[in-house]
Design an enzyme around this catalytic site. Sequence first.
Site, PDB file in Angstrom:
ATOM      1  N   CYS A 100       0.909  -1.267  -0.018  1.00 16.33           N
ATOM      2  CA  CYS A 100      -0.001  -0.045   0.116  1.00 16.33           C
ATOM      3  C   CYS A 100       0.989   1.210   0.046  1.00 16.33           C
ATOM      4  CB  CYS A 100      -1.042  -0.081   0.942  1.00 16.33           C
ATOM      5  SG  CYS A 100      -2.547   1.060   0.590  1.00 16.33           S
ATOM      6  N   GLU A 128      -1.588  -9.196   3.318  1.00 21.19           N
ATOM      7  CA  GLU A 128      -1.480  -9.981   4.691  1.00 21.19           C
ATOM      8  C   GLU A 128      -2.598 -10.103   5.651  1.00 21.19           C
ATOM      9  OE1 GLU A 128      -0.816  -6.737   3.885  1.00 21.19           O
ATOM     10  OE2 GLU A 128      -1.233  -5.144   5.656  1.00 21.19           O
ATOM     11  N   HIS A 138      -3.639  -5.066   0.608  1.00 22.59           N
ATOM     12  CA  HIS A 138      -2.929  -5.470   1.955  1.00 22.59           C
ATOM     13  C   HIS A 138      -3.070  -7.131   1.941  1.00 22.59           C
ATOM     14  CE1 HIS A 138      -2.276  -1.857   4.027  1.00 22.59           C
ATOM     15  NE2 HIS A 138      -3.364  -1.520   3.257  1.00 22.59           N
TER      16      HIS A 138
HETATM   17  N1  GLN Z   1      -1.841   6.568   2.935  1.00 20.14           N
HETATM   18  C1  GLN Z   1      -1.997   5.870   1.721  1.00 20.14           C
HETATM   19  C2  GLN Z   1      -3.282   6.279   1.106  1.00 20.14           C
HETATM   20  O1  GLN Z   1      -3.994   6.627   1.812  1.00 20.14           O
HETATM   21  C3  GLN Z   1      -1.607   4.374   2.079  1.00 20.14           C
HETATM   22  C4  GLN Z   1      -2.685   3.786   2.923  1.00 20.14           C
HETATM   23  C5  GLN Z   1      -2.057   2.391   3.270  1.00 20.14           C
HETATM   24  O2  GLN Z   1      -0.853   2.157   3.334  1.00 20.14           O
HETATM   25  N2  GLN Z   1      -2.948   1.603   3.770  1.00 20.14           N
HETATM   26  O3  GLN Z   1      -3.631   5.772   0.037  1.00 20.14           O
END
Ligand code: GLN
Length: 550
Positions: free
Chosen positions: A394, A529, A527
């Site tokens: 992300c 994970e 994500h």
């Molecule tokens: N801050 C970034 C976004 O909002 C990444 C979010 C994250 O890593 N879950 O897109």
Amino acid sequence: MQKKTTKNKHNTKYIIITGGVISGIGKGIVTASLGRIMKSMNFNTTAIKIDPYINIDAGTLRPTEHGEVFVTEDGGEIDQDFGHYERFLCDNSLKEHNITTGKVYRRVITKERNGDFIGKTVQVIPHITDEIKKQIKEISNKKNSQITLIEIGGIVGDYENIIFLEAMRQLSREEDIVFIHVSYVPVPEKLGEPKTKPTQQSVRLLMEIGIQPDFIVCRSVKKLDCIRKQKISLFCNVLEENIIDDPDLETIYELPLIFEEQEFSKKILNKLKLNETVKDLNDWKNKVKILKKANKEIKIGIVGKYLNTGNSELKDSYISVAEAIKHAGIPFNTKINIKWIDSNKLSTSIHNSHFPKKLLGIIVPGGFGTTGIDGKIKTIEYCRKNNIPFLGICLGLQLSVIEFARNVCNLRNANSTEINKNTEYPVIDILSEQKNIKEKGGTMRLGSNPALLKSGTKIYELYKKFGLLNTDNIVYERHRHRYEINSKYHDILQNKGLTFSGISPNKKLIEFIEITDHKFFVATQAHPEFKSNLLQPTPLFYGFVESCLN
Ligand code: GLN
């Protein structure tokens, strides 16, 4: 039996888990372990967590305050204990499985405004307690649950959870229920002996509320001796054989096995008037064996930004990443040690000698806001240039795109508009659907979303190996973000050698990237994970470990 407030369609039996003495002693792991055992007997098992805070969900909580925010398939942002439930039960939860004070009151107040209480005074008892029981039964009915585990957050004696405990007392008049109290038995260093008094007192508090526990699970450094068990049994009015040991373990995944040595599930099923069936914990046992004694050991780094609270270190902010990497080591009979690196403390002028030598690979996990960014970007540059396995998750993907734009595409000071609103080259920008949203809770791009994978890429091969590609080359992962790779820069990035290995089916969003000419440089906007469990690791973590070992 008392008249039921809401129908129990599937004759669900309930196991209630309360906590005593101190928080953070692993009630969630106890709940998850019991869930694993019940599932291994093929009981349809559901886990519910009650969090007595006013927040509607965990989405607005800072990770250093309450640990990781776990994301469900249906886009719930919920308590990190659900990560344990899913990793142990190997089953998905829904967002409504996390009940909070905020959610319960919101529903009752909405009904009141609708005039549903027809002139009645709306009160904590019975209206709030009825609503709590209703939500629990609705979830159990929806999941056709034979056994529902309910973990009550906080400890007995907290002001906040008292109404939930009262609702559980009422529920025990309506349904078959088992109460399990997870308590802490300290061994003060200077005394050297386990002290049972705190447990006695927390059970007394529980009894004041009208709940007599059937079992007491004792968290302690070691298993308790007969003398302490007899004492707890006498003072807490619980049979001695129902005082269950929960000692410190090398790995949390061993707890179901420790419980089974004590015939815990048999005793619970007896009380619930359910018959024990054949239990299959063999696969689980084998995996635990590897976690405890693997053939190989390697060290990888996780460069995070939520690692400190006050003077103490906190790794809970990234718990799903840490667990996913452990799971991925199992097929390689390898124990993965993690070196936690605080990106806030990393200098922006990292060069080879600064970097811990023995790290075989680096993960840059998710995150929000403007702090700790430079250290992460420097780390990514270091991995890219030195052919070190890298997995970006992300925010990790977004920063690897920024690094690539700055250093390969020559877009000086390229950035994300989350980090610098006025950047000349906004290679990462807010998702169009997020632009006009002002509210904070539940407003990100959340939950399971599809991605179309490009055949022949590393990422494609990994998902294929795991049998997770459907016939249209689509895979699903969970999301939680507001920003994305800006489509204006797609061509520039690709022309300079960044491979877009996965895109959203409408071709608008880039979901996976990789650099072909690298041992393993892979990142995803999702994500992965959150979908890893002990029995089934997830493809990208597996690929990362594989490349670290090569
Ligand atoms: N801050 C970034 C976004 O909002 C990444 C979010 C994250 O890593 N879950 O897109």
